[in-house]
Design an enzyme around this catalytic site. Structure first.
Site, PDB file in Angstrom:
ATOM      1  N   SER A  62      40.463 -54.602  48.818  1.00  0.00           N
ATOM      2  CA  SER A  62      39.296 -55.329  48.301  1.00  0.00           C
ATOM      3  C   SER A  62      39.639 -56.020  46.976  1.00  0.00           C
ATOM      4  O   SER A  62      39.885 -55.356  45.963  1.00  0.00           O
ATOM      5  CB  SER A  62      38.151 -54.324  48.109  1.00  0.00           C
ATOM      6  OG  SER A  62      37.265 -54.739  47.104  1.00  0.00           O
TER       7      SER A  62
HETATM    8  N1  LIG Z   1      30.102 -59.581  44.392  1.00  0.00           N
HETATM    9  C1  LIG Z   1      30.597 -58.273  44.785  1.00  0.00           C
HETATM   10  C2  LIG Z   1      31.257 -58.356  46.135  1.00  0.00           C
HETATM   11  C3  LIG Z   1      31.713 -57.010  46.628  1.00  0.00           C
HETATM   12  C4  LIG Z   1      32.030 -57.014  48.100  1.00  0.00           C
HETATM   13  O1  LIG Z   1      31.461 -57.793  48.888  1.00  0.00           O
HETATM   14  N2  LIG Z   1      32.938 -56.095  48.491  1.00  0.00           N
HETATM   15  C5  LIG Z   1      33.299 -55.978  49.877  1.00  0.00           C
HETATM   16  C6  LIG Z   1      34.768 -55.589  50.005  1.00  0.00           C
HETATM   17  S1  LIG Z   1      35.828 -56.809  49.298  1.00  0.00           S
HETATM   18  C7  LIG Z   1      32.486 -54.859  50.504  1.00  0.00           C
HETATM   19  O2  LIG Z   1      32.258 -53.858  49.865  1.00  0.00           O
HETATM   20  N3  LIG Z   1      32.038 -55.026  51.749  1.00  0.00           N
HETATM   21  C8  LIG Z   1      31.366 -53.996  52.481  1.00  0.00           C
HETATM   22  C9  LIG Z   1      29.925 -54.305  52.738  1.00  0.00           C
HETATM   23  O3  LIG Z   1      29.435 -55.375  52.288  1.00  0.00           O
HETATM   24  O4  LIG Z   1      29.286 -53.497  53.387  1.00  0.00           O
HETATM   25  C10 LIG Z   1      31.575 -57.769  43.725  1.00  0.00           C
HETATM   26  O5  LIG Z   1      32.219 -58.601  43.083  1.00  0.00           O
HETATM   27  O6  LIG Z   1      31.684 -56.554  43.516  1.00  0.00           O
END
Ligand SMILES: N[C@@H](CCC(=O)N[C@@H](CS)C(=O)NCC(=O)O)C(=O)O
Length: 238
Positions: A32
């Protein structure tokens, strides 16, 4: 001195202000990019978090206990002795404000700080979605939409232009904006779907980041995660 808030990886002799006796929980997954942006910020500040591996692909972010911490089910999330915070941009600002020996990584000066904020909003609103929409379909065995690829190219061109007049993403010294972008750019480069070397200023900045961040974990954190994700993309694209 530029970036004097940065201390070497695992440098036990430097204890950042307010950090002497506790460890921050970091819910993290290596693939991530925003998780890695937070971890490299921590290392730059001399913070060694308690890493809790949280894999969204294995459903870890949808577990009830995790949803209590972060109803948006994203990583990264931190828990600093009961203070829970999610969204990488917000976390990086908090860490610098709370634990930085100085404000070099996120300046308190309103105009300098606003430049960093703009870059972080650009990452959150444009670069990260552009990366996601062009890479995740490939991981799923599909091809990305041409319009989404064009949007990502536009974002890369925008950053290349920014760097014509600026040594770092948000001015003349390294800030958390560089951490937010490098974790995505290195992943895009490792995935091989876009030619990052086509953008000369961005390419030069990329090499500059590798050197400048090597003392606090570029290879171990940024590149290792980029290569892990890139390997998955390449395997799916075969
Ligand atoms: N804007 C957020 C984005 C975080 C994000 O979308 N992370 C993804 C992984 S890169 C995630 O956790 N996805 C799982 C989900 O949305 O359930 C940040 O910068 O922390």
């Amino acid at each position: 001195m530029e970036n004097e808030g940065i201390v070497p990886l695992n440098n036990k002799s430097v204890d950042p202000i307010n950090m002497s006796n506790h460890s921050i929980d970091l819910y993290y997954f290596i693939m991530s990019p925003p998780s890695r942006a937070v971890l490299i910020t921590m290392k730059a500040l001399g913070i060694n978090p308690n890493i809790i591996v949280t894999n969204p692909m294995a459903g870890d972010t949808m577990k009830p206990d995790y949803l209590k911490l972060n109803p948006l089910h994203t990583i990264p999330t931190i828990n600093d002795e009961g203070f829970v915070l999610y969204d990488s941009g917000a976390i990086m600002k908090y860490l610098v404000d709370q634990y930085g020996k100085d404000d070099s990584l996120y300046p308190k000066d309103p105009k300098k700080g606003a430049r960093v904020a703009q870059r972080l909003f650009f990452v959150s609103g444009t670069l990260f979605p552009g990366f996601f929409k062009t890479h995740i379909p490939v991981v799923m065995g599909r091809t990305a939409e041409e319009a989404d690829k064009e949007k990502l190219r536009e974002a890369l061109t925008y950053m290349d232009k920014l760097l014509e007049d600026s040594k770092w993403m948000a001015g003349n010294s390294m800030t958390v904006a560089d951490f937010a972008v490098i974790t995505l750019l290195s992943t895009i480069e490792s995935s091989g779907l876009f030619d990052v070397s086509f953008y000369p200023n961005l390419w030069q900045w990329f090499q500059q980041c590798k050197n400048a961040m090597s003392s606090f974990g570029y290879e171990e954190i940024v590149q290792a995660g980029a290569d892990a994700f890139g390997g998955m993309v390449k395997k799916s694209a075969e």
